[in-house]
Write a protein that holds these residues in place. Sequence first.
Motif, PDB file in Angstrom:
ATOM      1  N   GLY A   1       0.807  -1.215   0.000  1.00  0.00           N
ATOM      2  CA  GLY A   1       0.000   0.000   0.000  1.00  0.00           C
ATOM      3  C   GLY A   1       0.843   1.270   0.000  1.00  0.00           C
ATOM      4  O   GLY A   1       0.411   2.311  -0.502  1.00  0.00           O
ATOM      5  N   LEU A   2       2.051   1.174   0.573  1.00  0.00           N
ATOM      6  CA  LEU A   2       2.972   2.314   0.541  1.00  0.00           C
ATOM      7  C   LEU A   2       3.558   2.533  -0.849  1.00  0.00           C
ATOM      8  O   LEU A   2       4.135   3.585  -1.117  1.00  0.00           O
ATOM      9  CB  LEU A   2       4.117   2.109   1.539  1.00  0.00           C
ATOM     10  N   GLY A   3       3.418   1.510  -1.711  1.00  0.00           N
ATOM     11  CA  GLY A   3       3.937   1.618  -3.060  1.00  0.00           C
ATOM     12  C   GLY A   3       5.129   0.734  -3.365  1.00  0.00           C
ATOM     13  O   GLY A   3       5.689   0.797  -4.466  1.00  0.00           O
ATOM     14  N   HIS A   4       5.517  -0.133  -2.434  1.00  0.00           N
ATOM     15  CA  HIS A   4       6.671  -1.016  -2.657  1.00  0.00           C
ATOM     16  C   HIS A   4       6.285  -2.131  -3.628  1.00  0.00           C
ATOM     17  O   HIS A   4       5.238  -2.776  -3.466  1.00  0.00           O
ATOM     18  CB  HIS A   4       7.160  -1.601  -1.333  1.00  0.00           C
ATOM     19  N   ARG A   5       7.134  -2.351  -4.615  1.00  0.00           N
ATOM     20  CA  ARG A   5       6.870  -3.379  -5.622  1.00  0.00           C
ATOM     21  C   ARG A   5       7.972  -4.441  -5.679  1.00  0.00           C
ATOM     22  O   ARG A   5       7.836  -5.433  -6.370  1.00  0.00           O
ATOM     23  CB  ARG A   5       6.711  -2.732  -7.005  1.00  0.00           C
ATOM     24  N   ARG A   6       9.061  -4.243  -4.945  1.00  0.00           N
ATOM     25  CA  ARG A   6      10.107  -5.263  -4.830  1.00  0.00           C
ATOM     26  C   ARG A   6      10.314  -5.526  -3.337  1.00  0.00           C
ATOM     27  O   ARG A   6      11.020  -4.784  -2.646  1.00  0.00           O
ATOM     28  CB  ARG A   6      11.412  -4.801  -5.495  1.00  0.00           C
ATOM     29  N   ILE A   7       9.658  -6.586  -2.854  1.00  0.00           N
ATOM     30  CA  ILE A   7       9.663  -6.906  -1.420  1.00  0.00           C
ATOM     31  C   ILE A   7      10.327  -8.267  -1.206  1.00  0.00           C
ATOM     32  O   ILE A   7       9.989  -9.241  -1.891  1.00  0.00           O
ATOM     33  CB  ILE A   7       8.228  -6.934  -0.846  1.00  0.00           C
ATOM     34  N   VAL A   8      11.233  -8.338  -0.261  1.00  0.00           N
ATOM     35  CA  VAL A   8      11.909  -9.590   0.084  1.00  0.00           C
ATOM     36  C   VAL A   8      11.558  -9.972   1.522  1.00  0.00           C
ATOM     37  O   VAL A   8      11.541  -9.114   2.418  1.00  0.00           O
ATOM     38  CB  VAL A   8      13.435  -9.472  -0.072  1.00  0.00           C
ATOM     39  N   TYR A   9      11.294 -11.241   1.729  1.00  0.00           N
ATOM     40  CA  TYR A   9      11.049 -11.802   3.061  1.00  0.00           C
ATOM     41  C   TYR A   9      12.269 -12.634   3.442  1.00  0.00           C
ATOM     42  O   TYR A   9      12.572 -13.644   2.793  1.00  0.00           O
ATOM     43  CB  TYR A   9       9.768 -12.646   3.027  1.00  0.00           C
ATOM     44  N   VAL A  10      13.001 -12.220   4.480  1.00  0.00           N
ATOM     45  CA  VAL A  10      14.160 -12.973   4.988  1.00  0.00           C
ATOM     46  C   VAL A  10      13.656 -13.811   6.161  1.00  0.00           C
ATOM     47  O   VAL A  10      13.366 -13.287   7.240  1.00  0.00           O
ATOM     48  CB  VAL A  10      15.296 -12.037   5.418  1.00  0.00           C
ATOM     49  N   SER A  11      13.531 -15.117   5.926  1.00  0.00           N
ATOM     50  CA  SER A  11      12.840 -16.008   6.853  1.00  0.00           C
ATOM     51  C   SER A  11      13.813 -16.839   7.676  1.00  0.00           C
ATOM     52  O   SER A  11      15.029 -16.817   7.471  1.00  0.00           O
ATOM     53  CB  SER A  11      11.921 -16.949   6.067  1.00  0.00           C
ATOM     54  N   GLY A  12      13.208 -17.615   8.591  1.00  0.00           N
ATOM     55  CA  GLY A  12      13.940 -18.681   9.257  1.00  0.00           C
ATOM     56  C   GLY A  12      13.906 -19.925   8.368  1.00  0.00           C
ATOM     57  O   GLY A  12      13.684 -19.821   7.159  1.00  0.00           O
ATOM     58  N   PRO A  13      14.110 -21.120   8.955  1.00  0.00           N
ATOM     59  CA  PRO A  13      14.160 -22.350   8.160  1.00  0.00           C
ATOM     60  C   PRO A  13      12.921 -22.556   7.295  1.00  0.00           C
ATOM     61  O   PRO A  13      11.793 -22.284   7.707  1.00  0.00           O
ATOM     62  CB  PRO A  13      14.280 -23.446   9.232  1.00  0.00           C
ATOM     63  N   GLY A  14      13.132 -23.056   6.077  1.00  0.00           N
ATOM     64  CA  GLY A  14      12.062 -23.194   5.111  1.00  0.00           C
ATOM     65  C   GLY A  14      11.055 -24.272   5.430  1.00  0.00           C
ATOM     66  O   GLY A  14       9.936 -24.260   4.911  1.00  0.00           O
ATOM     67  N   GLU A  15      11.421 -25.238   6.315  1.00  0.00           N
ATOM     68  CA  GLU A  15      10.489 -26.328   6.618  1.00  0.00           C
ATOM     69  C   GLU A  15       9.393 -25.921   7.586  1.00  0.00           C
ATOM     70  O   GLU A  15       8.405 -26.652   7.756  1.00  0.00           O
ATOM     71  CB  GLU A  15      11.236 -27.537   7.187  1.00  0.00           C
ATOM     72  N   PHE A  16       9.520 -24.767   8.238  1.00  0.00           N
ATOM     73  CA  PHE A  16       8.511 -24.343   9.196  1.00  0.00           C
ATOM     74  C   PHE A  16       7.234 -23.921   8.468  1.00  0.00           C
ATOM     75  O   PHE A  16       7.279 -23.275   7.424  1.00  0.00           O
ATOM     76  CB  PHE A  16       9.015 -23.185  10.057  1.00  0.00           C
ATOM     77  N   GLN A  17       6.108 -24.265   9.070  1.00  0.00           N
ATOM     78  CA  GLN A  17       4.812 -23.964   8.463  1.00  0.00           C
ATOM     79  C   GLN A  17       4.617 -22.467   8.282  1.00  0.00           C
ATOM     80  O   GLN A  17       4.109 -22.012   7.249  1.00  0.00           O
ATOM     81  CB  GLN A  17       3.712 -24.550   9.358  1.00  0.00           C
ATOM     82  N   HIS A  18       5.041 -21.690   9.261  1.00  0.00           N
ATOM     83  CA  HIS A  18       4.815 -20.241   9.148  1.00  0.00           C
ATOM     84  C   HIS A  18       5.657 -19.638   8.028  1.00  0.00           C
ATOM     85  O   HIS A  18       5.241 -18.652   7.408  1.00  0.00           O
ATOM     86  CB  HIS A  18       5.080 -19.534  10.482  1.00  0.00           C
TER      87      HIS A  18
END
Length: 341
Positions: free
Chosen positions: A184-201
């Motif tokens: 909504g702020l206008g960002h069109r290139r967003i990255v999510y830096v997560s924990g381990p990929g096997e977690f459901q969340h």
Amino acid sequence: MSRAKRVTIADIARLAGVSPGAVSFALNGRPGVSDQTRQRILEIADRHQWQPSSAARALVGSRAGVVGFAVNRPARTLGTEAFFTDLIAGAQSSLAARRIGLQLVVVPTIEEEIATYRRWRSANQVDGVIVLDPRDEDPRFEALRELPLSAVVIGSQESADDDPASIWLDDADAAHTLFDYLAGLGHRRIVYVSGPGEFQHTRIRSEVLAGLASRGVVGETVVTDFSPAQASAALRTLLSRAERPTAIVFDNDVMTIAGLRVAQEMGVAVPAELSLASFDDSIVADLVHPSITCLTRDTFGLGERAAEFLLDQVDAPEVLPDRAGPRPVLTVRESTARPGA
């Protein structure tokens, strides 16, 4: 010692150089022995495959008066995450009011977590367990059913049939709250830096971000181990690209602050050139400059509710219906703004 002979508490006491009473305290997770002595006794018991007799169990009663919590996270990250401090404090607050103990162990793998459940169950050390970070087709759930051992899962969605009861926080809704705000702020290139990929969340949050493609958002997930070191390395790589992301969301506040330091190191202004946000909040997130936009949740209350739910589950003959956890809210601070603001 002959393998044919059943190992007794007296045998373990002799091998450990302590009294049988001290062995009983250690095996049942009760106070009265030092951590070092307790560990030595448990190692001897494991080495000789000690199992409590059904007669002894009947004498001491069916309840241990202890709840177990096996945390499968890198030990080096736990001391830096306010989430665990608040969660454990909340659980302990609820349990202490009922004079119930909390046995906490940190394990390196999911296999060791399952092995811990088996040891606790065979020795009647805990009445039930709190389970964290569920996975899709989680092998822990089958193990808990087979033992059987009462459990409550702190999860990201309602539990499936035959799985343990869940106190759940709608991670899809939470992810929409944060990612939609950035879009909504206008960002069109967003990255999510997560924990381990096997977690459901991790999966749920990544799917929500990918779904923003319909709004013209290019989303990407970078998997780490929750540590500040890997978060920092990920951000250096992202900010070294010819076309940088304009917004980055981290799984927790410590990772976000590590990312903020890297942005400052590389001369990238936050939030003028890069917006940063976190899925977890803490007092530290409000003290750094710029302060961090976060999803704020009552983690202490979550620990309280999880412990109370587990005690109810221990008393119940069937798996109880799921319960909702505290709903997070978006706390907007200085680290986010419109792109190029």
